[in-house]
Write a protein that holds these residues in place. Structure first.
Motif, short mmCIF file in Angstrom:
data_model
loop_
_atom_site.label_atom_id
_atom_site.label_comp_id
_atom_site.label_asym_id
_atom_site.label_seq_id
_atom_site.Cartn_x
_atom_site.Cartn_y
_atom_site.Cartn_z
N UNK A 189 0.85 -1.19 0.00
CA UNK A 189 0.00 0.00 0.00
C UNK A 189 0.88 1.24 0.00
N UNK A 190 0.38 2.29 -0.63
CA UNK A 190 1.03 3.59 -0.46
C UNK A 190 0.38 4.26 0.75
N UNK A 191 1.22 4.80 1.59
CA UNK A 191 0.78 5.37 2.86
C UNK A 191 0.69 6.89 2.70
N UNK A 192 -0.55 7.38 2.62
CA UNK A 192 -0.76 8.82 2.48
C UNK A 192 -1.09 9.48 3.82
N UNK A 193 -0.91 8.73 4.90
CA UNK A 193 -1.17 9.24 6.25
C UNK A 193 -0.06 8.74 7.18
N UNK A 194 1.19 9.12 6.90
CA UNK A 194 2.33 8.53 7.61
C UNK A 194 2.51 9.09 9.02
N UNK A 195 3.42 8.45 9.75
CA UNK A 195 3.80 8.92 11.07
C UNK A 195 4.78 10.07 10.98
N UNK A 196 5.23 10.56 12.14
CA UNK A 196 6.06 11.77 12.16
C UNK A 196 7.38 11.64 11.42
N UNK A 197 7.94 10.44 11.33
CA UNK A 197 9.21 10.25 10.64
C UNK A 197 9.03 9.65 9.25
N UNK A 198 7.79 9.56 8.79
CA UNK A 198 7.54 8.98 7.48
C UNK A 198 7.35 10.04 6.41
N UNK A 199 7.10 9.57 5.19
CA UNK A 199 6.86 10.46 4.06
C UNK A 199 5.59 10.01 3.34
N UNK A 200 4.74 10.93 2.92
CA UNK A 200 3.57 10.52 2.13
C UNK A 200 4.02 9.76 0.88
N UNK A 201 3.30 8.69 0.58
CA UNK A 201 3.66 7.87 -0.57
C UNK A 201 4.63 6.76 -0.27
N UNK A 202 5.06 6.63 1.01
CA UNK A 202 5.93 5.51 1.35
C UNK A 202 5.17 4.20 1.14
N UNK A 203 5.90 3.14 0.88
CA UNK A 203 5.28 1.84 0.61
C UNK A 203 5.34 0.99 1.87
N UNK A 204 4.20 0.44 2.25
CA UNK A 204 4.11 -0.42 3.43
C UNK A 204 3.43 -1.72 3.05
N UNK A 205 3.66 -2.75 3.86
CA UNK A 205 2.96 -4.03 3.70
C UNK A 205 1.95 -4.16 4.83
#
Length: 417
Positions: free
Chosen positions: A171-187
């Motif tokens: 999934x692309x993560x459009x709601x990341x945590x404080x150290x993440x980036x929008x659009x990061x890929x997660x499983x």
């Protein structure tokens, strides 16, 4: 009127069917850097490079569907309620997913969804959140890198775009945590109910790792299929790194090694909590032994679920614990629950296998929403409890073995009073 459980039937009463396990991800801040890490032009270049190299290796090129139109993309984003990251959006401008005939998907072997299926996932795996599966005992752990992904099981801003055909999704993560980036890929999915896996900071990076693996020759070919070892994060390896099971005979020799990634710990025959010095980030902790233990060192650790299987349990050290949310106590000698009045976030309590010095202390736990106890304890408490969402009643004191768990008969509504 519903009958109280029989001698062979522990019963779980779901009083408030709208109450869900509190989502720790809701408590986290958004990203410090809200700019997606991906590069749409680079993603398209890498996509074509991947396909070129795979075609050279296999001796044929697989045909892709036609591109999605801008109108299609706009409609998909409106349906999802989130904009796609620019790199993934650009790839849909090359092809609308893998199509039905592609054997070798570019996304680590996960079939790539067409736009009209974007965000769709079978939600049967979310049964792990049903009360019969005891979600009050489960902690959603922090990701690696820490705080990159919100500590949730599923969120609206996680948009599945590819799957492994086995109940898991990229999934692309459009709601990341404080150290993440929008659009990061997660499983996410059935194998990630203890927390999502951070795969890459963007779709672009995921593609780059696939291409780099092909350049290194890190792949295997069988017939028309290619398996690529892109050295991506592995969920099983992450789970091993964050779990530590040991006993008192071994704990002394093992605690000299710092274990900052460990978040789930079980120690049997425990005599003290000195081992916590090496485990700063423990969130789920199970302790068994004779007791009593000085639990005050736990106040400096972010423990959210605590399981005590002790001959004698002294809960005084838990008073003021800022993070404890769920507690299970098994003890032969009477336990004083009064210190729990000073545990502000406690919402789940299991005392079914404990002798309790004064049960009325339970009635003073204003934030309690889940309570597990015996029929005898329920009969004593039932008229004075705070408003509960779920009550689990055992017909008699259960015999507990680790890992704890009960085969529940679930019913809707309040237990009989």
């Amino acid at each position: 009127m519903t009958a109280l459980p029989t001698a062979s039937e522990p019963t779980l009463y779901e009083i408030d069917d709208e109450f869900l396990v509190p989502d720790r991800g809701d408590e986290q801040e958004g990203p410090a850097n809200a700019v997606p890490a991906g590069d749409p032009d680079e993603a398209v270049r890498l996509f074509h490079e991947y396909r070129r190299r795979v075609a050279e290796i296999l001796g044929f090129e697989e045909e892709l569907p036609e591109p999605a139109t801008e109108e299609d993309l706009d409609a998909a984003e409106e349906r999802l309620g989130f904009a796609l990251p620019p790199d993934l959006r650009a790839l849909y401008g090359v092809a609308d997913g893998d199509g039905d005939d592609v054997i070798n998907s570019v996304f680590d072997g996960h079939p790539w969804h067409p736009l009209d299926e974007l965000g769709d996932e079978e939600e049967d795996w979310l049964l792990v959140l049903d009360w019969e599966y005891e979600p009050q005992r489960r902690v959603v752990f922090d990701s690696e890198p820490s705080n990159a992904v919100r500590r949730s099981v599923l969120r609206p801003g996680w948009i599945p775009f590819a799957d492994d055909t086995g109940g898991n999704w990229l999934a692309v993560d459009m709601d990341p945590g404080p150290e993440g980036r929008p659009g990061q890929v997660i499983a996410i999915g059935v194998d990630y109910s203890d927390g999502p896996l951070h795969v890459a900071d963007s779709v672009t990076t995921l593609l780059r790792r696939q291409v780099e693996a092909l350049e290194r020759g890190d792949y295997r070919v069988h017939d028309k299929s290619i398996w690529i070892d892109a050295d991506l994060p592995n969920g099983l390896a992450v789970d091993r790194e964050r779990s530590w099971y040991t006993d008192a005979a071994s704990v002394g020799a093992e605690t000299g090694q710092a274990r900052p990634r460990v978040q789930k710990v079980r120690v049997s025959d425990v005599a003290d909590l000195a081992f916590l010095a090496a485990i700063p980030n423990v969130r789920s902790l199970s302790l068994s032994g004779g007791g009593p233990l000085d639990l005050s060192p736990l106040r400096d650790r972010p423990v959210e679920y605590l399981e005590l299987e002790l001959g004698a349990a002294d809960l005084a050290g838990l008073a003021g614990h800022p993070e404890l949310r769920s507690l299970s106590v098994s003890a032969a000698q009477p336990v004083d629950l009064a210190p729990l009045r000073a545990v502000p976030r406690l919402w789940a309590l299991d005392i079914a296998d404990a002798s309790i010095a004064d049960l009325t202390a339970v009635t003073e736990l204003e934030g309690l929403r889940f309570l597990e106890l015996t029929r005898e304890q329920w009969l004593e408490l039932r008229d004075d409890l705070p408003p509960l969402a779920v009550v689990g009643i055992h017909p008699h004191r259960p015999e507990r073995e680790w890992p704890l768990g009960t085969r529940w008969n679930a019913e809707s509504g309040e237990p009989p009073r």
